[in-house]
Design a protein around this motif. Structure first.
Motif, mmCIF file in Angstrom:
data_model
loop_
_atom_site.group_PDB
_atom_site.id
_atom_site.type_symbol
_atom_site.label_atom_id
_atom_site.label_comp_id
_atom_site.label_asym_id
_atom_site.label_seq_id
_atom_site.Cartn_x
_atom_site.Cartn_y
_atom_site.Cartn_z
ATOM 1 N N GLU A 191 0.572 6.052 -13.602
ATOM 2 C CA GLU A 191 -0.294 4.893 -13.419
ATOM 3 C C GLU A 191 -0.907 4.966 -12.036
ATOM 4 O O GLU A 191 -0.582 5.838 -11.234
ATOM 5 C CB GLU A 191 0.500 3.593 -13.571
ATOM 6 N N GLY A 192 -1.812 4.037 -11.758
ATOM 7 C CA GLY A 192 -2.481 4.008 -10.474
ATOM 8 C C GLY A 192 -3.755 4.840 -10.506
ATOM 9 O O GLY A 192 -4.487 4.850 -11.488
ATOM 10 N N PRO A 228 -5.419 9.655 -2.887
ATOM 11 C CA PRO A 228 -4.544 8.721 -3.605
ATOM 12 C C PRO A 228 -3.579 9.471 -4.508
ATOM 13 O O PRO A 228 -3.955 10.426 -5.187
ATOM 14 C CB PRO A 228 -5.522 7.876 -4.438
ATOM 15 N N GLN A 229 -2.333 9.023 -4.505
ATOM 16 C CA GLN A 229 -1.297 9.658 -5.314
ATOM 17 C C GLN A 229 -0.864 8.701 -6.421
ATOM 18 O O GLN A 229 -0.449 7.580 -6.153
ATOM 19 C CB GLN A 229 -0.091 10.020 -4.451
ATOM 20 N N LEU A 250 0.853 -1.182 0.000
ATOM 21 C CA LEU A 250 0.000 0.000 0.000
ATOM 22 C C LEU A 250 0.889 1.232 0.000
ATOM 23 O O LEU A 250 1.665 1.442 0.924
ATOM 24 C CB LEU A 250 -0.913 0.019 1.225
ATOM 25 N N GLN A 251 0.753 2.041 -1.048
ATOM 26 C CA GLN A 251 1.577 3.246 -1.155
ATOM 27 C C GLN A 251 0.743 4.473 -0.827
ATOM 28 O O GLN A 251 -0.340 4.678 -1.379
ATOM 29 C CB GLN A 251 2.161 3.370 -2.567
ATOM 30 N N GLY A 252 1.276 5.330 0.069
ATOM 31 C CA GLY A 252 0.534 6.504 0.464
ATOM 32 C C GLY A 252 -0.692 6.101 1.281
ATOM 33 O O GLY A 252 -0.804 4.981 1.787
ATOM 34 N N MET A 290 -1.499 -0.533 -5.872
ATOM 35 C CA MET A 290 -1.282 -0.250 -4.454
ATOM 36 C C MET A 290 -1.442 1.224 -4.119
ATOM 37 O O MET A 290 -1.351 1.607 -2.958
ATOM 38 C CB MET A 290 0.099 -0.738 -4.020
ATOM 39 N N THR A 291 -1.743 2.071 -5.106
ATOM 40 C CA THR A 291 -2.039 3.471 -4.804
ATOM 41 C C THR A 291 -3.471 3.647 -4.320
ATOM 42 O O THR A 291 -3.816 4.739 -3.853
ATOM 43 C CB THR A 291 -1.817 4.372 -6.040
ATOM 44 N N TRP A 292 -4.311 2.594 -4.441
ATOM 45 C CA TRP A 292 -5.708 2.757 -4.007
ATOM 46 C C TRP A 292 -6.262 1.598 -3.194
ATOM 47 O O TRP A 292 -7.341 1.737 -2.602
ATOM 48 C CB TRP A 292 -6.608 3.084 -5.196
#
Length: 468
Positions: free
Chosen positions: A150-151, A139-140, A91-93, A169-171
Protein backbone atom coordinates in the motif's frame (compact mmCIF):
# COMPACT_ATOMS: atom_id res chain seq x y z
CA UNK A 1 -11.85 -1.72 -0.23
CA UNK A 2 -12.91 -4.85 -2.03
CA UNK A 3 -11.48 -8.17 -0.87
CA UNK A 4 -12.51 -10.00 -4.03
CA UNK A 5 -9.48 -10.48 -6.29
CA UNK A 6 -9.21 -8.76 -9.63
CA UNK A 7 -8.25 -11.73 -11.78
CA UNK A 8 -6.07 -13.77 -9.45
CA UNK A 9 -5.40 -11.10 -6.82
CA UNK A 10 -6.75 -11.08 -3.26
CA UNK A 11 -7.52 -8.00 -1.18
CA UNK A 12 -5.72 -7.09 1.94
CA UNK A 13 -3.90 -4.13 3.37
CA UNK A 14 -2.28 -4.00 6.74
CA UNK A 15 0.04 -1.99 8.85
CA UNK A 16 3.78 -2.26 8.38
CA UNK A 17 6.11 -3.10 11.18
CA UNK A 18 7.15 0.55 11.27
CA UNK A 19 3.85 1.48 12.92
CA UNK A 20 5.00 -0.24 16.08
CA UNK A 21 7.47 2.58 16.54
CA UNK A 22 6.47 5.63 18.54
CA UNK A 23 7.92 9.11 18.88
CA UNK A 24 8.93 11.21 21.86
CA UNK A 25 9.60 14.89 22.40
CA UNK A 26 11.67 16.93 24.75
CA UNK A 27 10.86 20.21 26.40
CA UNK A 28 11.60 23.46 24.55
CA UNK A 29 10.83 26.07 27.16
CA UNK A 30 7.73 27.10 25.22
CA UNK A 31 4.54 27.03 27.24
CA UNK A 32 1.97 24.39 26.46
CA UNK A 33 1.91 20.63 26.15
CA UNK A 34 3.36 18.17 23.67
CA UNK A 35 0.78 16.80 21.24
CA UNK A 36 0.41 13.04 21.57
CA UNK A 37 1.89 10.68 18.99
CA UNK A 38 -1.28 8.63 18.56
CA UNK A 39 -5.03 9.02 19.00
CA UNK A 40 -5.66 5.81 20.91
CA UNK A 41 -6.98 3.74 18.04
CA UNK A 42 -7.63 0.26 19.50
CA UNK A 43 -6.06 -1.51 16.51
CA UNK A 44 -3.49 1.04 15.32
CA UNK A 45 -2.40 2.92 18.44
CA UNK A 46 0.57 4.58 16.74
CA UNK A 47 -1.48 6.13 13.95
CA UNK A 48 -2.63 9.73 14.13
CA UNK A 49 -1.65 12.48 16.51
CA UNK A 50 -3.23 14.48 19.29
CA UNK A 51 -3.59 18.17 20.06
CA UNK A 52 -5.00 19.48 16.78
CA UNK A 53 -7.51 18.94 13.99
CA UNK A 54 -6.47 19.40 10.37
CA UNK A 55 -8.87 21.39 8.19
CA UNK A 56 -6.92 21.51 4.93
CA UNK A 57 -3.95 19.95 3.14
CA UNK A 58 -2.20 21.70 0.27
CA UNK A 59 0.12 19.19 -1.42
CA UNK A 60 2.60 20.29 -4.10
CA UNK A 61 4.24 17.21 -5.62
CA UNK A 62 6.87 17.08 -8.36
CA UNK A 63 7.64 13.53 -9.48
CA UNK A 64 10.78 12.62 -11.44
CA UNK A 65 9.78 9.46 -13.28
CA UNK A 66 13.21 8.01 -14.23
CA UNK A 67 14.54 8.41 -10.69
CA UNK A 68 11.20 7.70 -8.98
CA UNK A 69 12.05 10.79 -6.93
CA UNK A 70 9.52 13.07 -5.26
CA UNK A 71 10.14 16.73 -4.38
CA UNK A 72 7.25 18.03 -2.35
CA UNK A 73 5.82 20.67 -0.07
CA UNK A 74 2.85 20.13 2.23
CA UNK A 75 0.99 23.05 3.76
CA UNK A 76 -1.20 21.82 6.59
CA UNK A 77 -3.83 24.08 8.12
CA UNK A 78 -5.02 22.95 11.54
CA UNK A 79 -6.80 24.14 14.67
CA UNK A 80 -5.19 23.58 18.06
CA UNK A 81 -7.29 21.60 20.55
CA UNK A 82 -5.00 22.59 23.43
CA UNK A 83 -2.06 24.85 24.12
CA UNK A 84 0.81 23.27 22.19
CA UNK A 85 4.56 23.63 22.52
CA UNK A 86 5.07 20.79 20.04
CA UNK A 87 3.01 18.50 17.84
CA UNK A 88 3.56 15.49 15.60
CA UNK A 89 2.83 14.49 12.04
CA UNK A 90 2.94 11.02 10.46
CA UNK A 91 5.56 10.66 7.72
CA UNK A 92 7.38 7.46 6.83
CA UNK A 93 10.65 7.63 4.93
CA UNK A 94 11.45 10.69 2.76
CA UNK A 95 13.82 13.41 3.93
CA UNK A 96 12.51 16.57 5.56
CA UNK A 97 14.58 19.62 4.65
CA UNK A 98 12.59 22.27 6.46
CA UNK A 99 9.52 23.02 8.55
CA UNK A 100 7.82 26.37 9.09
CA UNK A 101 4.90 27.21 11.35
CA UNK A 102 2.98 30.37 10.48
CA UNK A 103 5.84 31.48 8.30
CA UNK A 104 8.61 31.01 10.87
CA UNK A 105 11.25 28.30 10.86
CA UNK A 106 10.49 25.55 13.38
CA UNK A 107 12.71 22.92 14.93
CA UNK A 108 11.89 19.32 14.08
CA UNK A 109 13.05 15.78 14.82
CA UNK A 110 12.29 12.36 13.35
CA UNK A 111 11.74 9.02 15.03
CA UNK A 112 10.07 6.11 13.29
CA UNK A 113 7.16 7.50 11.30
CA UNK A 114 6.72 10.51 13.60
CA UNK A 115 7.83 14.01 12.64
CA UNK A 116 7.87 16.16 15.78
CA UNK A 117 7.58 19.91 15.20
CA UNK A 118 8.56 22.52 17.81
CA UNK A 119 7.50 26.03 16.82
CA UNK A 120 9.41 28.98 18.24
CA UNK A 121 6.19 30.36 19.71
CA UNK A 122 3.61 28.22 21.47
CA UNK A 123 0.26 27.67 19.77
CA UNK A 124 -2.76 28.66 21.83
CA UNK A 125 -5.82 26.45 22.15
CA UNK A 126 -8.38 27.35 19.49
CA UNK A 127 -5.83 29.02 17.21
CA UNK A 128 -5.60 28.14 13.53
CA UNK A 129 -2.00 27.55 12.44
CA UNK A 130 -0.27 26.60 9.19
CA UNK A 131 2.61 24.18 9.00
CA UNK A 132 4.72 23.96 5.86
CA UNK A 133 6.88 20.87 5.43
CA UNK A 134 9.42 20.67 2.62
CA UNK A 135 10.52 17.12 1.89
CA UNK A 136 11.62 14.71 -0.80
CA UNK A 137 13.17 11.42 -1.76
CA UNK A 138 12.03 8.12 -3.19
CA UNK A 139 8.69 7.14 -1.63
CA UNK A 140 8.73 3.61 -0.25
CA UNK A 141 5.57 1.54 -0.24
CA UNK A 142 4.49 -0.23 2.91
CA UNK A 143 4.10 -3.98 3.26
CA UNK A 144 2.64 -6.30 5.83
CA UNK A 145 4.20 -9.64 6.82
CA UNK A 146 2.11 -11.37 4.17
CA UNK A 147 3.48 -9.12 1.43
CA UNK A 148 0.47 -6.86 0.79
CA UNK A 149 1.49 -3.46 -0.55
CA UNK A 150 0.00 0.00 0.00
CA UNK A 151 0.99 3.64 -0.14
CA UNK A 152 3.07 4.99 -3.03
CA UNK A 153 3.71 1.91 -5.17
CA UNK A 154 5.93 2.35 -8.21
CA UNK A 155 4.50 1.01 -11.49
CA UNK A 156 6.03 0.57 -14.96
CA UNK A 157 4.79 4.06 -15.92
CA UNK A 158 4.34 5.97 -12.69
CA UNK A 159 2.81 5.24 -9.31
CA UNK A 160 -0.27 3.51 -7.97
CA UNK A 161 -1.24 5.41 -4.81
CA UNK A 162 -3.62 3.88 -2.27
CA UNK A 163 -3.47 4.37 1.47
CA UNK A 164 -5.60 1.97 3.53
CA UNK A 165 -4.95 1.77 6.37
CA UNK A 166 -1.67 3.64 6.80
CA UNK A 167 -0.04 4.17 3.40
CA UNK A 168 -0.86 7.89 3.08
CA UNK A 169 2.17 8.71 5.21
CA UNK A 170 4.50 7.24 2.57
CA UNK A 171 3.93 10.34 0.41
CA UNK A 172 2.72 13.22 2.58
CA UNK A 173 2.93 14.26 6.24
CA UNK A 174 -0.33 14.52 8.15
CA UNK A 175 -2.61 13.34 10.89
CA UNK A 176 -2.94 9.86 9.46
CA UNK A 177 -6.13 8.59 11.07
CA UNK A 178 -9.72 8.41 9.77
CA UNK A 179 -10.93 10.42 12.77
CA UNK A 180 -9.37 13.63 11.36
CA UNK A 181 -10.87 14.55 7.97
CA UNK A 182 -9.93 17.59 5.91
CA UNK A 183 -10.26 19.27 2.52
CA UNK A 184 -7.40 18.81 0.03
CA UNK A 185 -5.76 20.66 -2.84
CA UNK A 186 -3.19 18.88 -4.99
CA UNK A 187 -0.64 20.30 -7.42
CA UNK A 188 1.11 17.41 -9.16
CA UNK A 189 3.83 17.93 -11.78
CA UNK A 190 4.88 15.07 -14.07
CA UNK A 191 6.47 14.64 -17.54
CA UNK A 192 4.00 15.89 -20.13
CA UNK A 193 3.10 12.52 -21.59
CA UNK A 194 1.85 11.31 -18.20
CA UNK A 195 -1.36 12.02 -16.33
CA UNK A 196 -1.67 12.70 -12.60
CA UNK A 197 -5.06 11.94 -11.07
CA UNK A 198 -6.17 12.95 -7.58
CA UNK A 199 -9.39 13.29 -5.65
CA UNK A 200 -12.06 15.84 -6.47
CA UNK A 201 -12.21 18.05 -9.54
CA UNK A 202 -9.48 19.05 -11.99
CA UNK A 203 -9.06 22.81 -11.70
CA UNK A 204 -6.23 23.32 -14.21
CA UNK A 205 -3.74 21.52 -16.43
CA UNK A 206 -0.72 23.46 -17.69
CA UNK A 207 2.34 22.30 -19.62
CA UNK A 208 5.68 24.10 -19.69
CA UNK A 209 9.24 22.97 -20.46
CA UNK A 210 8.15 19.40 -21.05
CA UNK A 211 6.28 18.98 -17.76
CA UNK A 212 2.58 19.17 -16.97
CA UNK A 213 1.11 20.38 -13.70
CA UNK A 214 -2.33 19.11 -12.67
CA UNK A 215 -4.25 20.98 -10.00
CA UNK A 216 -7.03 19.09 -8.23
CA UNK A 217 -9.45 20.34 -5.57
CA UNK A 218 -11.31 18.08 -3.14
CA UNK A 219 -13.56 20.30 -1.04
CA UNK A 220 -15.50 17.80 1.05
CA UNK A 221 -13.86 16.36 4.19
CA UNK A 222 -11.68 13.34 3.45
CA UNK A 223 -9.77 10.87 5.60
CA UNK A 224 -6.08 10.60 4.73
CA UNK A 225 -6.32 6.93 3.69
CA UNK A 226 -8.73 7.93 0.91
CA UNK A 227 -6.34 10.40 -0.75
CA UNK A 228 -4.65 9.45 -4.02
CA UNK A 229 -2.20 10.96 -6.50
CA UNK A 230 -1.96 8.15 -9.02
CA UNK A 231 0.36 8.77 -11.99
CA UNK A 232 0.56 6.93 -15.30
CA UNK A 233 -0.30 6.79 -18.98
CA UNK A 234 -4.08 6.81 -18.98
CA UNK A 235 -6.93 7.04 -21.43
CA UNK A 236 -9.02 9.82 -19.87
CA UNK A 237 -12.72 10.36 -20.46
CA UNK A 238 -14.85 13.10 -18.96
CA UNK A 239 -18.62 13.39 -18.99
CA UNK A 240 -21.58 14.49 -16.90
CA UNK A 241 -24.59 12.68 -15.59
CA UNK A 242 -28.03 14.03 -16.42
CA UNK A 243 -28.08 16.11 -13.24
CA UNK A 244 -24.68 17.62 -14.04
CA UNK A 245 -22.49 15.48 -11.74
CA UNK A 246 -19.05 15.44 -13.43
CA UNK A 247 -17.38 12.10 -14.10
CA UNK A 248 -13.64 11.63 -14.66
CA UNK A 249 -12.40 8.18 -15.63
CA UNK A 250 -8.72 7.35 -16.18
CA UNK A 251 -7.85 3.89 -17.50
CA UNK A 252 -4.49 2.36 -18.31
CA UNK A 253 -4.60 1.35 -22.00
CA UNK A 254 -3.66 -2.23 -21.05
CA UNK A 255 -6.84 -2.46 -18.94
CA UNK A 256 -9.21 -0.54 -21.24
CA UNK A 257 -10.90 -3.43 -23.01
CA UNK A 258 -11.64 -5.46 -19.88
CA UNK A 259 -12.75 -2.36 -17.94
CA UNK A 260 -15.18 -1.02 -20.49
CA UNK A 261 -18.27 -3.04 -19.60
CA UNK A 262 -18.18 -2.20 -15.91
CA UNK A 263 -17.17 1.44 -16.30
CA UNK A 264 -19.86 2.06 -18.93
CA UNK A 265 -22.37 1.29 -16.19
CA UNK A 266 -20.93 3.80 -13.71
CA UNK A 267 -23.71 6.40 -14.22
CA UNK A 268 -26.32 3.67 -13.87
CA UNK A 269 -24.70 2.38 -10.68
CA UNK A 270 -24.56 5.86 -9.13
CA UNK A 271 -28.23 6.47 -9.99
CA UNK A 272 -29.24 3.11 -8.51
CA UNK A 273 -27.26 3.70 -5.32
CA UNK A 274 -28.74 7.17 -4.93
CA UNK A 275 -32.15 5.53 -4.93
CA UNK A 276 -31.10 3.29 -2.04
CA UNK A 277 -28.75 5.50 -0.03
CA UNK A 278 -29.89 9.05 -0.77
CA UNK A 279 -28.08 12.03 -2.24
CA UNK A 280 -24.58 11.33 -3.57
CA UNK A 281 -22.35 13.07 -1.00
CA UNK A 282 -19.60 14.50 -3.24
CA UNK A 283 -19.11 17.02 -6.04
CA UNK A 284 -17.80 14.55 -8.62
CA UNK A 285 -17.28 10.86 -9.29
CA UNK A 286 -15.14 8.63 -11.43
CA UNK A 287 -12.57 5.85 -11.45
CA UNK A 288 -8.85 5.14 -11.87
CA UNK A 289 -7.91 1.77 -13.39
CA UNK A 290 -4.18 1.10 -13.37
CA UNK A 291 -1.98 -1.70 -14.62
CA UNK A 292 -0.07 -2.61 -11.50
CA UNK A 293 2.92 -4.75 -10.65
CA UNK A 294 2.27 -8.38 -9.79
CA UNK A 295 3.02 -7.67 -6.16
CA UNK A 296 -0.22 -5.66 -5.81
CA UNK A 297 -2.26 -8.39 -4.18
CA UNK A 298 -5.59 -6.69 -3.59
CA UNK A 299 -8.28 -5.45 -5.90
CA UNK A 300 -9.50 -1.91 -5.29
CA UNK A 301 -9.73 0.94 -2.81
CA UNK A 302 -12.56 3.43 -2.45
CA UNK A 303 -10.40 6.55 -2.86
CA UNK A 304 -12.77 9.49 -2.49
CA UNK A 305 -14.60 10.44 -5.71
CA UNK A 306 -12.38 8.10 -7.76
CA UNK A 307 -11.85 4.53 -6.54
CA UNK A 308 -8.52 3.11 -7.65
CA UNK A 309 -8.57 -0.35 -9.20
CA UNK A 310 -5.39 -2.42 -9.40
CA UNK A 311 -6.60 -3.88 -12.68
CA UNK A 312 -9.80 -4.25 -14.68
CA UNK A 313 -12.75 -4.54 -12.30
CA UNK A 314 -16.06 -6.31 -12.73
CA UNK A 315 -19.37 -4.53 -12.25
CA UNK A 316 -19.91 -5.88 -8.71
CA UNK A 317 -16.58 -4.40 -7.62
CA UNK A 318 -17.58 -1.00 -9.00
CA UNK A 319 -20.88 -1.29 -7.09
CA UNK A 320 -18.94 -2.11 -3.91
CA UNK A 321 -16.45 0.75 -4.22
CA UNK A 322 -19.05 3.35 -5.16
CA UNK A 323 -21.23 2.32 -2.20
CA UNK A 324 -18.31 3.35 0.01
CA UNK A 325 -18.94 6.97 -0.90
CA UNK A 326 -21.89 6.83 1.46
CA UNK A 327 -20.48 4.21 3.84
CA UNK A 328 -16.83 4.90 4.67
CA UNK A 329 -16.02 8.06 2.71
CA UNK A 330 -18.85 10.36 3.82
CA UNK A 331 -19.67 8.51 7.05
CA UNK A 332 -16.22 7.47 8.22
CA UNK A 333 -15.48 5.24 11.23
CA UNK A 334 -14.14 6.93 14.33
CA UNK A 335 -11.55 4.15 14.63
CA UNK A 336 -10.40 1.23 12.52
CA UNK A 337 -12.26 -1.14 14.85
CA UNK A 338 -15.50 -0.13 13.13
CA UNK A 339 -14.44 -0.93 9.56
CA UNK A 340 -17.45 -3.22 9.24
CA UNK A 341 -19.52 -0.01 8.90
CA UNK A 342 -17.65 0.47 5.62
CA UNK A 343 -17.29 -3.06 4.33
CA UNK A 344 -20.49 -4.63 5.63
CA UNK A 345 -22.59 -1.99 3.89
CA UNK A 346 -20.57 -2.12 0.66
CA UNK A 347 -20.88 -5.92 0.59
CA UNK A 348 -24.61 -5.66 1.25
CA UNK A 349 -24.82 -3.25 -1.69
CA UNK A 350 -23.38 -6.04 -3.84
CA UNK A 351 -26.08 -8.38 -2.54
CA UNK A 352 -28.78 -5.86 -3.44
CA UNK A 353 -27.21 -5.37 -6.88
CA UNK A 354 -27.23 -9.10 -7.54
CA UNK A 355 -30.95 -9.17 -6.78
CA UNK A 356 -31.42 -6.09 -8.98
CA UNK A 357 -29.73 -7.98 -11.81
CA UNK A 358 -32.07 -10.95 -11.44
CA UNK A 359 -29.83 -13.11 -9.25
CA UNK A 360 -30.05 -14.26 -5.64
CA UNK A 361 -31.85 -12.17 -3.05
CA UNK A 362 -29.92 -10.94 -0.01
CA UNK A 363 -31.75 -13.55 2.07
CA UNK A 364 -30.66 -16.31 -0.27
CA UNK A 365 -27.08 -15.08 -0.06
CA UNK A 366 -27.32 -14.92 3.72
CA UNK A 367 -28.73 -18.47 3.82
CA UNK A 368 -25.91 -19.78 1.62
CA UNK A 369 -23.34 -18.38 4.06
CA UNK A 370 -25.21 -19.45 7.18
CA UNK A 371 -25.82 -22.99 5.98
CA UNK A 372 -22.32 -23.50 4.63
CA UNK A 373 -20.79 -26.19 6.83
CA UNK A 374 -17.45 -26.16 5.08
CA UNK A 375 -14.54 -24.94 7.14
CA UNK A 376 -13.96 -21.27 6.38
CA UNK A 377 -12.84 -18.06 8.06
CA UNK A 378 -16.24 -16.37 8.10
CA UNK A 379 -16.65 -17.02 11.81
CA UNK A 380 -13.05 -16.44 12.91
CA UNK A 381 -13.89 -13.25 14.80
CA UNK A 382 -16.86 -10.90 15.22
CA UNK A 383 -17.01 -8.05 12.69
CA UNK A 384 -17.55 -5.46 15.42
CA UNK A 385 -14.36 -6.51 17.23
CA UNK A 386 -11.63 -7.61 14.80
CA UNK A 387 -9.16 -7.90 17.65
CA UNK A 388 -5.96 -7.24 15.71
CA UNK A 389 -4.79 -4.89 12.98
CA UNK A 390 -4.28 -7.82 10.60
CA UNK A 391 -8.00 -8.59 10.71
CA UNK A 392 -9.26 -5.21 9.49
CA UNK A 393 -9.71 -6.39 5.90
CA UNK A 394 -10.47 -10.06 6.51
CA UNK A 395 -13.60 -12.00 5.56
CA UNK A 396 -15.78 -11.55 8.71
CA UNK A 397 -15.66 -7.75 8.36
CA UNK A 398 -17.18 -8.09 4.89
CA UNK A 399 -19.37 -11.17 4.82
CA UNK A 400 -20.52 -11.36 8.42
CA UNK A 401 -20.83 -7.56 8.40
CA UNK A 402 -23.34 -7.90 5.57
CA UNK A 403 -25.07 -10.72 7.44
CA UNK A 404 -25.56 -8.38 10.42
CA UNK A 405 -27.43 -6.02 8.11
CA UNK A 406 -29.65 -8.79 6.74
CA UNK A 407 -30.50 -9.83 10.30
CA UNK A 408 -31.32 -6.19 11.04
CA UNK A 409 -33.55 -6.06 7.97
CA UNK A 410 -35.52 -9.07 9.16
CA UNK A 411 -35.81 -7.64 12.66
CA UNK A 412 -37.09 -4.18 11.77
CA UNK A 413 -38.85 -4.90 8.48
CA UNK A 414 -38.15 -3.67 4.98
CA UNK A 415 -39.72 -0.22 5.38
CA UNK A 416 -37.63 0.73 8.40
CA UNK A 417 -34.49 -0.97 7.07
CA UNK A 418 -34.47 0.93 3.79
CA UNK A 419 -35.17 4.15 5.68
CA UNK A 420 -32.05 3.39 7.74
CA UNK A 421 -30.02 2.95 4.55
CA UNK A 422 -30.86 6.55 3.64
CA UNK A 423 -31.14 8.24 7.01
CA UNK A 424 -27.87 6.90 8.48
CA UNK A 425 -25.60 8.46 5.82
CA UNK A 426 -27.72 11.61 5.87
CA UNK A 427 -27.38 12.13 9.63
CA UNK A 428 -23.61 11.54 9.72
CA UNK A 429 -22.81 13.09 6.33
CA UNK A 430 -19.13 14.11 6.14
CA UNK A 431 -18.49 13.14 9.76
CA UNK A 432 -17.41 10.14 11.84
CA UNK A 433 -19.46 7.48 13.60
CA UNK A 434 -18.95 4.15 15.35
CA UNK A 435 -20.88 0.98 16.06
CA UNK A 436 -22.45 2.39 19.21
CA UNK A 437 -23.82 5.28 17.16
CA UNK A 438 -25.25 2.86 14.62
CA UNK A 439 -26.85 0.61 17.20
CA UNK A 440 -28.48 3.59 18.94
CA UNK A 441 -29.59 4.97 15.58
CA UNK A 442 -31.30 1.70 14.65
CA UNK A 443 -32.83 1.10 18.07
CA UNK A 444 -34.46 4.55 18.00
CA UNK A 445 -36.33 3.52 14.85
CA UNK A 446 -37.97 0.32 16.06
CA UNK A 447 -39.84 -1.13 19.04
CA UNK A 448 -38.00 -4.41 18.49
CA UNK A 449 -35.27 -4.96 21.09
CA UNK A 450 -32.07 -5.26 19.04
CA UNK A 451 -29.76 -6.09 21.95
CA UNK A 452 -29.40 -9.81 21.28
CA UNK A 453 -29.03 -9.25 17.54
CA UNK A 454 -26.02 -7.00 17.88
CA UNK A 455 -24.57 -8.86 20.87
CA UNK A 456 -24.53 -12.15 18.98
CA UNK A 457 -24.11 -11.16 15.34
CA UNK A 458 -21.87 -8.12 15.62
CA UNK A 459 -19.87 -8.93 18.75
CA UNK A 460 -20.37 -12.63 19.48
CA UNK A 461 -17.55 -15.12 18.98
CA UNK A 462 -18.07 -17.97 16.57
CA UNK A 463 -21.10 -18.75 14.48
CA UNK A 464 -24.37 -17.61 16.10
CA UNK A 465 -26.79 -20.45 16.65
CA UNK A 466 -29.89 -18.52 15.62
CA UNK A 467 -31.27 -16.23 12.94
CA UNK A 468 -34.45 -14.20 12.53
Amino acid sequence: MNRRPLRSCGATAALSVALLLSACTSGTGVKGTDGAGGVGDPLFPALGNGGYDVTHYGLDLDYDMPRAHLDATAEITAKAKKDLRSFKLDLQGLKVSGVRVDGKDAAFTRKGHKLTVRPTVGIEKGATFRTTVTYGGTPQEMTDPGGAHEGWVKTRDGAFVAGEPAGAMTWFPGNNHPGDKAAYDFKITVPKRYTAVANGELRSQKTAKGRTTYEWHSGEPMASYLATATIGTFNVSTSRMRDGLPLYVAVDPKEAAESKQALDRLPEIITWERGLFGKYPFSSAGAIVDNTPGRIDWGALESQTKPVYAGAADTETVVHEMAHHWFGNSVTPKTWKDTWLNEGFATYAEWLWEEHEGGKTPQQQFDAFFEDDEENDRWDFPPGDPGTAENVTETPVYERGAMVLQQLRKAVGDKTFFEILKEWPAKYRHSNADSKDFIAFCQARTDEDLTDLFDDWLYGKGKPDWEY
